[in-house]
Structure formats: structure tokens, C-alpha cells
Design a protein around this motif. Structure first.
Motif, short mmCIF file in Angstrom:
data_model
loop_
_atom_site.label_atom_id
_atom_site.label_comp_id
_atom_site.label_asym_id
_atom_site.label_seq_id
_atom_site.Cartn_x
_atom_site.Cartn_y
_atom_site.Cartn_z
N LYS B 31 0.85 -1.20 0.00
CA LYS B 31 0.00 0.00 0.00
C LYS B 31 0.88 1.24 0.00
N THR B 53 -6.51 -6.31 -14.81
CA THR B 53 -7.97 -6.17 -14.83
C THR B 53 -8.57 -7.00 -15.97
N LEU B 70 -6.24 -8.54 -5.46
CA LEU B 70 -6.41 -7.12 -5.18
C LEU B 70 -7.13 -7.07 -3.85
N GLY B 71 -6.47 -6.64 -2.79
CA GLY B 71 -7.10 -6.75 -1.48
C GLY B 71 -7.38 -8.22 -1.21
N LYS B 73 -9.62 -10.04 -2.91
CA LYS B 73 -10.27 -10.69 -4.05
C LYS B 73 -9.25 -11.15 -5.09
N ASP B 85 -16.72 -3.50 -11.40
CA ASP B 85 -16.43 -2.66 -10.24
C ASP B 85 -14.91 -2.41 -10.12
N VAL B 86 -14.13 -3.47 -10.33
CA VAL B 86 -12.67 -3.33 -10.26
C VAL B 86 -12.18 -2.33 -11.30
N SER B 89 -13.57 1.44 -10.45
CA SER B 89 -13.18 2.23 -9.29
C SER B 89 -11.97 1.72 -8.50
N LYS B 90 -11.48 0.52 -8.80
CA LYS B 90 -10.37 0.02 -7.98
C LYS B 90 -9.01 0.18 -8.66
N VAL B 91 -8.99 0.02 -9.99
CA VAL B 91 -7.72 0.09 -10.71
C VAL B 91 -7.87 1.06 -11.87
N PRO B 167 -8.75 5.34 -6.98
CA PRO B 167 -8.47 3.91 -7.11
C PRO B 167 -7.44 3.48 -6.08
N GLY B 168 -7.46 2.20 -5.75
CA GLY B 168 -6.43 1.68 -4.86
C GLY B 168 -5.11 1.51 -5.60
#
Ligand SMILES: Nc1ncnc2c1ncn2[C@@H]1O[C@H](COP(=O)(O)OP(=O)(O)OP(=O)(O)O)[C@@H](O)[C@H]1O
Ligand code: SF4
Ligand SMILES: [Mg+2]
Lengths: 249, 325
Positions: B31, B53, B70-71, B73, B85-86, B89-91, B167-168
Motif C-alpha cells: 500500500k 484487470t 487485489l485486497g 479478491k 467494479d474493479v 473504481s479500484k484500478v 483507485p487503490g
């Protein structure tokens, strides 16, 4: 001895109202490697192309061994080109992908020499040898070889006429580091062996610093600073030069 | 951990055959960390970025093995909704060429708004983001089109679009290759600042060692579809642990080493369809011995657990890094 002397060269693109080359003067001696650096869009390529009349400059002179190239009749200029060659940035677009490499190289001799077919082939093979490729490349197409090999073909073509002066316009910028190093070694070897003069255009100060004797820094169509590599790298005077140098430190 | 890739394998359909171009790749990003993935053209870097992705076009190729965590998942087991969703908003991605990544017929404002998952307070969020990517000059100007911006500004717009969903993980694939050095550095500095401010985790993909060393906390060197060296940036730059990494360093032209012959790596990267059996770098390696050709080396420790290299001779050979910087 002075080989090429550029005097107050000016090139305007009227449609876009830009003066791409704005009163540039410099000279290149026999066997000398002169670097031209600056950010993209500053006019480096336009300057290079104007010198060998690939584009038409409005004002100024380009003396090659005392003769003004810009005043030569077209036909005379064409035969003059054998002494002044250019290597381009993009090995992908500067070679016709559908023409065999052997034919690309032979064409040079059709334009410039009165060779028989056999002689042309032999000369083409020789040109390939000089750049570290063999006769096996004669029948291949530019689309079937790697970027580095394509750049070597561009160099072979430029060298084929035994020029004394070569304008290298970003010849390694599109290549991977390892291929870039191979091509720079090749260009430096040939330059020493044949005592050629280069105008070496690049936006990469690392490349320029590694191979040039003298450097000219260009910004917005003008040369803002010139000097030996030592002076420019160790003690830059102009703000723009300092900014370029800071960027690679 | 922001991302953990284990044993990833990807094949492309080339001339009717499935050819593996990512051959069991491990990579992890903590992180708030920036990891650089560096290697020559065609070694598979972008493929790794796309696999994260599952953006590899189905007709062209497929992921055949591995985990991409990812986290909590595994992206490789997600259904369509989870995947959407990934991606949304996540990547986020920023690609090499801002000129072709932005749509020329829509305004910059419309494209920014499109990138927002939630359109409430759009104007406010867009203004704030433009401010933070150094484009306060175009805030409130809803009529501006991409071509009216310079390459560097366009790349800032791309970065703005990428960070808006918060995004993370941010993946940058050769984000500065098309730009001039001075502009390159501005973009790198921007990414570094955003990383700190937003605690972003970043995967920075490039063939350019200079930019990778400038921005990364840790560096992964990739060759022929696999990681051959990983370690902290300062460890690799001072004491590289793989002959290939050293070859790349020696190929970097500079004034400090002027008028010397470049120690270019000889030959060229092998074709994926004709990889040598043992060490994949064997045909080009100055340090090779017969043993290297027997089997592909595993990861050996160079200096401490965190700096490892896929070279069986790493303990015997002395490799030099770049002393300056
Ligand atoms: N859509 C595709 N179909 C078939 N082969 C592909 C496809 N995309 C990439 N490849 C092949 O897969 C290998 C890895 O490609 P990839 O784009 O991941 O490399 P890279 O390291 O990102 O290279 P570069 O630095 O040039 O961007 C290459 O051999 C390439 O030719
Ligand atoms: S294993 Fe052998 S061939 Fe491979 S990199 Fe190490 S020394 Fe070179
Ligand atoms: Mg790529």
C-alpha cells in the motif's frame, strides 16, 4: 577544415505563422561530430531538412565546400546529395515496407552510379556488411525485421554513396537501450573509420554528451548556446541549457 | 498489500499457436508504494499490466494460470459485476500516448465527467482534481478540446481521469515515453506527489531505466516473460544483481562516460517461440558457463531477502552499478 557552413538560415511555415528556424548560423568541420539538442518542436528537424533541401528555406545559405547548396539548380543538387546524407528517426516509416531490402539499397546505386546489375548487388551486400548485417537480409522485407535492424538498413542506405556529411535526426530515439547502444557504437565506429562529419540531432542529452565534440542548443528556432561538450555540460550559461541538463540529472 | 500476483501465465495466439509470453510471474505492491516494472520492448510488461484487470482481448490471448489478488479478491475468479467494479473504481490506467487515449471530438470536461463513477458534485470534484494535477488554468473552461492542450497537459488530463475514482491501484504504462525530458520529469514529480498525498499504490511500467529509478520505491526487472531481478531501487542501482540489469545500465548513454564504447548487450531478445532451455539470458550473457544452460535458474539472494536475482552465478561474479545519483 570547414566542410559545411550554414549562414543565417530561416524557415517560416506561413500557414501556422511559425518561424521554425530563425536566423541560424554555424559550421561543421571535416570529421567533426556536432550535436543539436532541444525539446521537440524547437525546430531541430526542420533545420536538418532545410540544410539538404528536403524542405525549402526562405533565406540564408548552406555552403558545402564553399558552394551554396540553396542556389544550386535542382539537377545539380540531386547529384550533390550523395555527399550529404540523412538518417531518419523512424525506421518504420522511412523504409517502404513492401520493397525488399536488396532493392532498397540497389536503388541508391541506380540513382547515383552507372553500375551493372551484378555490381549493384555486390555493393548492396557490402553496405549490409558495414552495418553488421549479412547478405541473408537482401531478400527480406522491412516489415519482417526488428526496429534495430531496420535502423541499420537506414544507415546502410545513407552510407552507400560514401557521403562526407550525415545528418542523423534522432536515429536512436525509438529504440530500446540495448539496441540504441549497438547503433551508437556502429555510428561512432564508421565515423572514425571514414572520418565523417555528423550533425547529430537529439532531444536526449545523454546521447549527445556521449558522442559529440561540440553541442548546439536550440530553443524556439534559434541557437541559444554553442560550445564544446565539456563546456556545455560542466558550465552551461543559458537558462534553457541548464533546464535541459537538470532534467537528466 | 495493494496487489499480489502469483505464478501468472499469459499466452497469445500467434500464427495459430498459443505462445506463452508471461511465464510464471510474481509481483507484489505494498500500500502506498510505487513499483517499477522495467524491461526491453516485447518482454511482456504491458501484458502484465493488462492482465491485472483482465483487459487482454479474448480472441487474442488468455490468462492460463496464476492468482491476481487485489485486497482480498482474486481478479481471476471475479464474475462480470465484480470485474466491472474493479475496472471502474479500484484500478486505473494511464497509457503511453495521451494523443490517442483522449477522444478528440469530446471536450476535456465531458471526458473528465464521464470518468467519474458518481456524477454528484461533478463540477466540484473535477475542479479539485484539475487543481491537484497542476491544471488550474483550465478549471471552469468547459469548452476546451484535447488538441488545444500540449502533450504534457494532455497526460495530466489522463492522470486526472485516472485518479478521480480514488483507485487503490494506479497503473502507468510508459506514461512519459512520448514526452520531452523536461516534461517527463514534471509528470514523474506529479505522480510522486499524488502518490504521497493520496496514498496511491502505483505500478510504473517502462523500458526506460532512468525514469524507473527516478520514481520507484522498488524495481522489478523483467526479461522474456519473467522477473529476473527485484529489489529496492537504491540497492539495484548501486549493486545490481543480474547481468541483464547491468547490461541495461551500461547501455545508458551519458556525458560522464563519453567517448567510450558502449558496453552494449550483444544480440537481441529471444523469440518467445524459441526460448533457450536454461537461463533465458544465456545467449547474450558475458558471464555464462555451461551450467547456466541446464535449467532455468530460480531466485537467488543478492543481499538480504528483499534483493533477489534469477542468476546462478550471482555469488561469484562482481557486478557494478551506477555510482552517481
Ligand atoms: N494482441 C497480441 N497478439 C499476439 N501477440 C501479442 C499481442 N500483444 C502482444 N503480443 C506479443 O506478446 C509479447 C509481449 O508483448 P507486450 O506488449 O506485453 O510487451 P512490452 O514489454 O509491453 O513491450 P513494449 O515495451 O514494446 O511495449 C510480444 O512478443 C508481443 O509481440
Ligand atoms: S545464470 Fe548464467 S547465463 Fe544466466 S544470467 Fe547468470 S551467469 Fe548469465
Ligand atoms: Mg508495452
Amino acid at each position: 577544415m570547414e566542410l559545411v557552413k550554414v549562414n543565417n538560415l530561416r524557415k517560416v511555415f506561413p500557414k501556422h505563422k511559425v518561424t521554425a528556424v530563425d536566423g541560424v548560423s554555424f559550421s561543421v568541420n571535416e570529421g567533426e561530430v556536432v550535436g543539436l539538442v532541444g525539446e521537440s518542436g524547437c525546430g531541430k528537424s526542420t533545420l536538418g531538412r532545410s540544410i539538404i533541401r528536403l524542405i525549402h528555406a526562405e533565406e540564408g545559405n548552406v555552403f558545402y565546400k564553399g558552394e551554396d547548396l540553396l542556389k544550386l539548380p535542382r539537377r545539380k543538387m540531386r547529384s550533390m546529395r550523395r555527399h550529404l546524407q540523412m538518417i531518419f528517426q523512424d525506421p518504420y516509416t522511412s523504409l517502404d515496407p513492401r520493397v525488399r531490402i536488396g532493392d532498397i539499397l540497389e536503388e541508391v546505386f541506380i540513382i547515383h552510379e552507372n553500375f551493372s546489375r551484378g555490381e549493384r548487388r555486390r555493393k548492396a551486400e557490402e553496405a549490409l556488411e558495414t552495418v553488421g548485417l549479412g547478405a541473408s537480409y537482401l531478400n527480406r522485407l522491412p516489415s519482417d525485421i526488428s526496429g534495430g535492424e531496420r535502423q541499420r538498413i537506414g544507415i546502410a542506405r545513407a552510407l552507400a554513396t560514401d557521403p562526407e556529411f550525415i545528418i542523423c535526426d534522432e536515429p536512436v530515439s525509438s529504440l530500446d537501450l540495448s539496441v540504441q547502444a549497438q547503433i551508437l557504437n556502429l555510428l561512432t565506429d564508421i565515423q572514425k573509420r571514414k572520418n565523417l562529419a555528423y550533425l547529430f540531432i537529439s532531444h536526449d542529452l545523454g546521447v549527445i554528451g556521449a558522442i559529440c565534440d561540440r553541442v548546439m542548443v536550440m530553443n524556439a528556432g534559434r541557437l541559444v548556446e554553442t560550445g564544446t561538450c565539456e563546456n556545455i555540460f560542466k558550465d552551461p550559461k543559458h537558462e534553457y541549457t541548464k533546464r535541459l541538463l537538470d532534467a537528466v540529472r | 498489500m495493494a496487489l499480489e500476483i502469483r505464478g501468472l501465465r499469459v499466452s497469445y495466439n500467434i500464427e495459430g499457436r498459443g505462445i506463452e509470453v508471461v511465464r510464471g510471474l510474481d509481483l507484489d505492491i505494498n500500500k502506498g508504494e510505487c513499483v517499477g516494472l522495467v524491461g526491453e520492448s516485447g518482454c511482456g510488461k504491458s501484458t502484465v499490466g493488462l492482465a491485472i484487470t483482465r483487459l487482454i482481448p479474448e480472441r487474442k490471448g488468455s490468462i492460463t494460470a496464476g492468482n491476481i489478488l487485489l485486497g482480498d479478491k482474486d481478479v481471476l475468479t471475479l464474475g462480470p459485476d465484480g470485474l466491472r467494479d474493479v475496472r471502474r473504481s479500484k484500478v486505473s490506467y494511464v497509457f503511453q500516448d495521451p494523443f490517442s487515449s483522449l477522444n478528440p471530438v469530446f471536450t476535456v470536461y465531458d471526458q473528465l465527467k464521464e470518468a467519474l463513477p458518481d456524477k454528484r458534485n461533478a463540477d466540484e470534484i473535477i475542479s479539485g482534481t484539475l487543481e491537484s494535477v497542476g491544471l488550474s488554468g483550465i478549471i471552469g473552461n468547459k469548452k476546451i478540446y484535447p488538441h488545444e492542450l500540449s502533450g504534457g497537459m494532455q497526460q495530466r488530463v489522463m492522470i486526472a481521469m485516472a485518479i478521480m475514482p480514488n483507485p487503490g491501484l494506479l497503473i502507468l504504462d510508459e506514461p512519459t515515453t512520448a514526452l520531452d525530458v523536461t516534461v517527463q520529469n514534471q509528470i514523474l514529480d506529479l505522480v510522486a506527489r499524488l502518490k504521497d498525498e493520496m496514498k496511491l499504490s502505483v505500478l510504473f511500467i517502462s523500458h526506460d531505466l532512468r525514469t524507473v529509478f527516478r520514481i520507484s520505491d522498488r524495481v522489478f526487472v523483467m526479461y522474456a516473460g519473467k522477473i529476473v531481478e527485484k529489489g529496492l531501487k537504491q540497492n539495484i542501482s548501486l549493486k545490481p544483481g543480474h547481468p541483464y540489469t547491468v547490461g541495461l545500465m551500461d547501455s545508458m548513454p551519458s556525458f560522464e562516460r563519453r567517448k567510450q564504447k558502449f558496453n552494449a548487450i550483444e544480440g537481441r531478445a529471444p523469440l518467445f517461440s524459441e526460448l533457450p532451455k536454461g537461463c533465458k539470458f544465456y545467449p547474450r550473457c558475458k558471464f555464462r558457463v555451461d551450467d547456466c544452460a541446464l535449467r532455468e535458474p530460480g531466485m537467488e539472494i543478492v543481499s538480504g531477502e528483499d534483493h533477489v536475482s534469477r542468476c546462478i552465478r550471482i555469488k561469484e561474479i562482481a557486478l557494478d552499478g551506477i555510482s552517481k545519483s
